[in-house]
Structure formats: C-alpha cells, structure tokens
Design a protein around this motif. Structure first.
Motif, mmCIF file in Angstrom:
data_model
loop_
_atom_site.group_PDB
_atom_site.id
_atom_site.type_symbol
_atom_site.label_atom_id
_atom_site.label_comp_id
_atom_site.label_asym_id
_atom_site.label_seq_id
_atom_site.Cartn_x
_atom_site.Cartn_y
_atom_site.Cartn_z
ATOM 1 N N GLN B 17 0.859 -1.245 0.465
ATOM 2 C CA GLN B 17 -0.196 -0.178 -0.151
ATOM 3 C C GLN B 17 1.010 1.218 -0.200
ATOM 4 O O GLN B 17 0.743 1.813 1.113
ATOM 5 N N THR B 19 1.965 4.542 -1.434
ATOM 6 C CA THR B 19 1.388 5.917 -2.027
ATOM 7 C C THR B 19 2.519 6.105 -2.869
ATOM 8 O O THR B 19 2.269 6.723 -3.316
ATOM 9 N N PHE B 22 2.865 4.632 -5.909
ATOM 10 C CA PHE B 22 2.181 4.926 -6.669
ATOM 11 C C PHE B 22 2.346 7.025 -7.093
ATOM 12 O O PHE B 22 1.580 6.893 -8.329
ATOM 13 N N GLY B 23 2.504 7.674 -6.049
ATOM 14 C CA GLY B 23 2.655 8.741 -6.721
ATOM 15 C C GLY B 23 3.250 8.677 -7.624
ATOM 16 O O GLY B 23 3.563 10.138 -8.924
ATOM 17 N N VAL B 26 2.274 8.369 -11.173
ATOM 18 C CA VAL B 26 1.072 9.259 -11.574
ATOM 19 C C VAL B 26 1.853 10.156 -11.574
ATOM 20 O O VAL B 26 1.826 10.703 -13.369
ATOM 21 N N ARG B 27 3.319 10.648 -11.434
ATOM 22 C CA ARG B 27 4.220 11.286 -11.990
ATOM 23 C C ARG B 27 4.465 11.112 -13.709
ATOM 24 O O ARG B 27 4.319 11.889 -14.326
ATOM 25 N N GLN B 30 0.354 11.110 -15.440
ATOM 26 C CA GLN B 30 -0.109 12.645 -16.086
ATOM 27 C C GLN B 30 -0.062 12.957 -17.032
ATOM 28 O O GLN B 30 -1.550 13.093 -17.202
ATOM 29 N N SER B 31 0.629 12.774 -17.534
ATOM 30 C CA SER B 31 0.603 13.871 -18.354
ATOM 31 C C SER B 31 -0.023 13.306 -19.958
ATOM 32 O O SER B 31 -0.852 14.000 -20.641
ATOM 33 N N GLN B 52 -7.770 12.878 -12.061
ATOM 34 C CA GLN B 52 -7.532 12.798 -10.685
ATOM 35 C C GLN B 52 -8.380 11.633 -9.960
ATOM 36 O O GLN B 52 -8.105 10.719 -9.305
ATOM 37 N N PHE B 55 -7.151 8.758 -11.542
ATOM 38 C CA PHE B 55 -5.994 7.753 -10.886
ATOM 39 C C PHE B 55 -6.396 7.547 -9.325
ATOM 40 O O PHE B 55 -5.903 6.783 -9.166
ATOM 41 N N LEU B 56 -7.451 8.344 -8.988
ATOM 42 C CA LEU B 56 -8.068 7.269 -7.599
ATOM 43 C C LEU B 56 -8.568 5.791 -8.054
ATOM 44 O O LEU B 56 -8.935 4.843 -7.208
ATOM 45 N N TRP B 59 -5.597 3.388 -8.374
ATOM 46 C CA TRP B 59 -5.525 3.305 -7.622
ATOM 47 C C TRP B 59 -5.905 1.768 -6.449
ATOM 48 O O TRP B 59 -5.586 1.100 -6.311
ATOM 49 N N ASP B 60 -7.160 1.888 -6.524
ATOM 50 C CA ASP B 60 -8.592 1.317 -6.016
ATOM 51 C C ASP B 60 -8.814 -0.329 -6.657
ATOM 52 O O ASP B 60 -7.967 -1.300 -6.346
#
Lengths: 112, 183
Positions: B17, B19, B22-23, B26-27, B30-31, B52, B55-56, B59-60
């Motif tokens: 888990q 994060t 995962f961040g 995302v980085r 994201q583009s 947003q 990405f949530l 994650w799930d």
C-alpha cells in the motif's frame, strides 16, 4: 505501434495529434494526498463503527442478559454455578473488544 | 518510460500500500492521461478533474493490473471508463433538470473555445464520434498498439482497425490536410 505499418498519412496524423507534455504542477501530489486521506478514513471506519455499534448494542444486550438470568431460576443451582465460572462477564467482553480495536489501530499507526 | 520500472512500482504500491510508489506512477503518466482526457472532453478543467478521478480509480483497482500489456494502456482504459461514466452521469443530471423544468446550462458554463481559436486538431476531432475520437487519440497521440486499444475499449482488434480507418476517412473527406497548428 509495432503492428502498424505507418504511411505518410499516419505520420501526418501523429504530428497533428502530438501535443506539448502537461506540466505536473502539483497534480501528482494532490492525487497522493487524496489517496492518503482515503486510506486513513478507511482505517478509522471499522474501529469507530465497532465502538458505535457496541454502544448501541450494549443496552438491549444487557436487557437480554437480565432476561436470561431470570430464566436461570428454572435451571438447577449446580449447573448455573459451573456456567457462571466458565463464561466471562459481559462488561469484560465489551472492554476486551474495545481494547482489541484500539490495539489494532495502534499497531497500524506504529507500522506506518 | 520502461514497462519494467512501471511494473516494479505497481508491485511496490500493491504489496505494501505504498502511496509514494503510486505517486511516482502518477508523475510518470499524468501528462498522457491528462492530454488524452483533454482531447476527449474538450474542456481542460473537466479533463483534469476526470484525470484525478481516474488515478483514484486506478489506485483502487491496481491489483487487477496483471502486467500483461503496458501500464499506460491499462491506465488509459481506466481513464476512458471514467470519462464514459462521467458522461452518463451528466446526461442523467441534465435529464433530471429538464424534467424539473429547468434549463440545463451546463454546456454553456463549461470552457468552450470560440470557433476561431480552435486548433486544427480540435476541428478534426469535431467531425469524429466519441468512440472514434477516443480510439484515434489512443492511437496517434498516445502511441498505443491496436491490441492495446482493443484491450482498453473492450473491442476486437479488427473493429479497432476499422474505426481508425473510418476516422481517417472522415478527416480526409472533411479537410484538406496541409500545414497545421498543434493541438
């Protein structure tokens, strides 16, 4: 696009669809912050629900125990005495459950 | 962006888990996701909100990513599903407003560009259906293979190919493609 044979039109379309990369500008940080908030909420939900549920259930449960104890007059004394010594009291059970819930949350926090 | 690095980050995020891992994902992506949704929605603010949400959701559902195919392909599938769900919701919202006798001014409120400010790409995308737009953007802007697009849109590869063919034909018939402004 390994399986595609690109012709001039494909290359032109690729250049048309091409666009500048979007700057992060705190986007990823805000996503991670939201996820962390949700994780905390999820972790707290179960113990809070357990405590609230325990509080709500306490009164009817106590009534049930009282009604059962009234019934105990029908059971021979010797049987009651042996059962009372083996079954823990309700107060102890509730206290134990609360301690367990608090302990689990504490363990998670230490792990973090 | 290497697939093995993505897979390693996914494994770290799922197993612990994590994060922060995962961040990093995302980085890295994201583009692409925001560009994809911007082209699909045509509204930057809405597209970023959807990104947003995407990405949530990602994650799930991260444990459902099997590592087969690229992570960006899987992510764009989540983004496309998020876009379709939001579209359905706003359509239902407009229907409720309409049945209540109110004018749904949602479209007027959104950031719609004036016609003369539209880039060539916006004009090309305007002649395509939503499905064609999504597939063309996945193919030409995000560089996904036909198989990856098929996975993302739950379509057979043959259908993906024919949708791209149809899209190209529409653009060819509607415009004389010469010099262009970037979209």
């Amino acid at each position: 696009m390994a399986e595609k044979i690109k012709d001039a039109e494909d290359r032109l379309l690729e250049s048309l669809f091409d666009s500048e990369p979007v700057a992060d500008d705190g986007f990823s940080v805000s996503v991670v912050r939201k996820i962390n908030r949700r994780l905390w909420l999820r972790r707290l939900t179960l113990p809070i629900a357990a405590v609230i549920g325990g509080g709500i259930a306490f009164k009817p449960l106590a009534g049930l125990v009282a009604a059962l104890s009234n019934l105990s007059s029908l059971i021979p004394e010797a049987v009651i005495n042996s059962a009372a010594s083996s079954v823990p009291q309700l107060q102890t059970v509730v206290l134990g459950a609360i301690l367990l819930a608090v302990g689990l949350v504490g363990m998670r926090m230490i792990e973090e | 962006m290497s697939t093995s690095a993505d897979n390693e980050l996914v494994a770290r995020a799922v197993s612990g888990q994590d994060t922060a891992a995962f961040g990093e994902l995302v980085r890295r992506h994201q583009s692409h996701v925001r560009n994809f949704l911007r082209k699909l929605a045509g509204d930057y603010a809405l597209a970023d909100d959807l990104a947003q949400d995407c990405f949530l959701h990602a994650w799930d559902k991260l444990q459902t990513y099997s590592g087969r195919g690229t992570f960006i392909g899987w992510l764009l599938k989540v983004a496309y599903t998020t876009f379709l769900q939001s579209k359905r919701k706003s359509k239902r919202y407009a229907e409720i407003l309409e049945s209540a006798g109110q004018v749904a001014d949602q479209e007027e409120r959104s950031t719609v560009q004036p016609v003369d400010e539209l880039s060539d790409l916006d004009k090309y995308l305007a002649v395509l259906t939503e499905e064609e737009r999504a597939i063309m953007v996945m193919s030409y802007a995000c560089g996904l293979s036909h198989r990856e697009i098929g996975d993302a849109t739950d379509m057979p590869v043959g259908t993906v190919k024919s949708v791209i063919f149809r899209g190209k034909e529409k653009i060819r018939n509607s415009f004389e493609i010469k010099d262009h402004k970037h979209g």
